[in-house]
Design a protein around this motif. Structure first.
Motif: not given
Length: 262
Positions: A138-167
């Motif tokens: 559950g901890v792993i789910f919370l951590a990953i879902a939080s970061v991906i969800g934050m990235s998704w919210i950011t993508s709604l504003v500036d249309h940036s990719p949700i997932f990381p693009q480089n190392l």
């Protein structure tokens, strides 16, 4: 009643000992009082016995309550909703307010991410014991879902990719996720330490009684037994706290490394 001269058994009505033929008239009141006191003394139970019995009954009651406790699927869903989904939603709300609404410094979001999961995990584990592995998942789910969800919210504003693009972006995502995960793990450890402290307090009477019995039966080794018991108690009290402090330090380091380092 026994004769004060030859210690042979005599009846309470006798005035002369049938064994030694001595007069018992003057000794009878005192002998009756001694016999009465001996009877009362034999009927008295030692305080250690009561302490040991109470501790045993409390231990049995705790074991029975744990056996009778059966967590239903509804209870599991309730725990998941309260201790995982609500922190997730709060983290996403904090990200939306800080990054989108107020557009302020991201260090505030990192601090909130390191602090917010801890009290939820603490409240979960201080009530009763839980299996660690399901909640670790559950901890792993919370951590990953939080970061991906934050990235998704950011993508709604500036249309940036949700997932990381480089190392480099993947490294930042993993560090951010680790800070959230270690915060929750720290709460789990602190809650477990609190629950264990309550259990130790409940068993204090039993351990004290056992040490008293051991000291009486092994007087020569009583001091060493007491020292061993004290050492074990100290390790139990402070071992979990030390580990919790370590996970807290790791959470702070991983959460602030990217911002402070840059």
């Amino acid at each position: 009643m026994n004769c004060p001269y030859c210690l042979s058994e005599v009846s309470e009505e006798a005035h002369v000992c049938k064994t030694c033929s001595r007069d018992l008239y003057l000794f009878k009141p005192m002998m009756a009082k001694v016999a009465d006191l001996e009877g009362k003394l034999a009927a008295v139970v030692s305080p250690e016995f009561y302490e040991l019995r109470i501790a045993e009954l409390e231990d049995q009651l705790e074991e029975q309550s744990q056996k009778l406790e059966r967590r239903s699927s509804l209870q599991w869903l309730t725990d998941i909703s309260i201790y995982l989904i609500i922190p997730l939603l709060l983290l996403l709300l904090a990200h939306w307010l800080i990054a989108v609404v107020y557009d302020t410094k991201m260090i505030y979001l990192r601090i909130i991410s390191m602090v917010l999961p801890l009290p939820f995990a603490y409240a979960l584990f201080k009530k009763h014991p839980h299996k660690v592995m399901p909640w670790f998942a559950g901890v792993i789910f919370l951590a990953i879902a939080s970061v991906i969800g934050m990235s998704w919210i950011t993508s709604l504003v500036d249309h940036s990719p949700i997932f990381p693009q480089n190392l480099f972006e993947w490294k930042e995502v993993l560090e951010y996720s680790a800070s959230i995960a270690f915060s929750f793990l720290t709460g789990m450890l602190l809650g477990g330490v609190t629950y264990a402290a309550k259990q130790r307090a409940r068993r204090t009477g039993l351990m004290s009684s056992m040490m008293k019995v051991a000291a009486l039966n092994f007087k020569d080794g009583g001091a060493s037994l007491k020292n061993v018991h004290g050492l074990m108690k100290t390790l139990q009290e402070y071992g979990g706290t030390v580990v919790a402090l370590g996970t807290t330090a790791v959470s702070i380091y991983t959460g602030l490394k990217g911002i402070i380092g840059s």
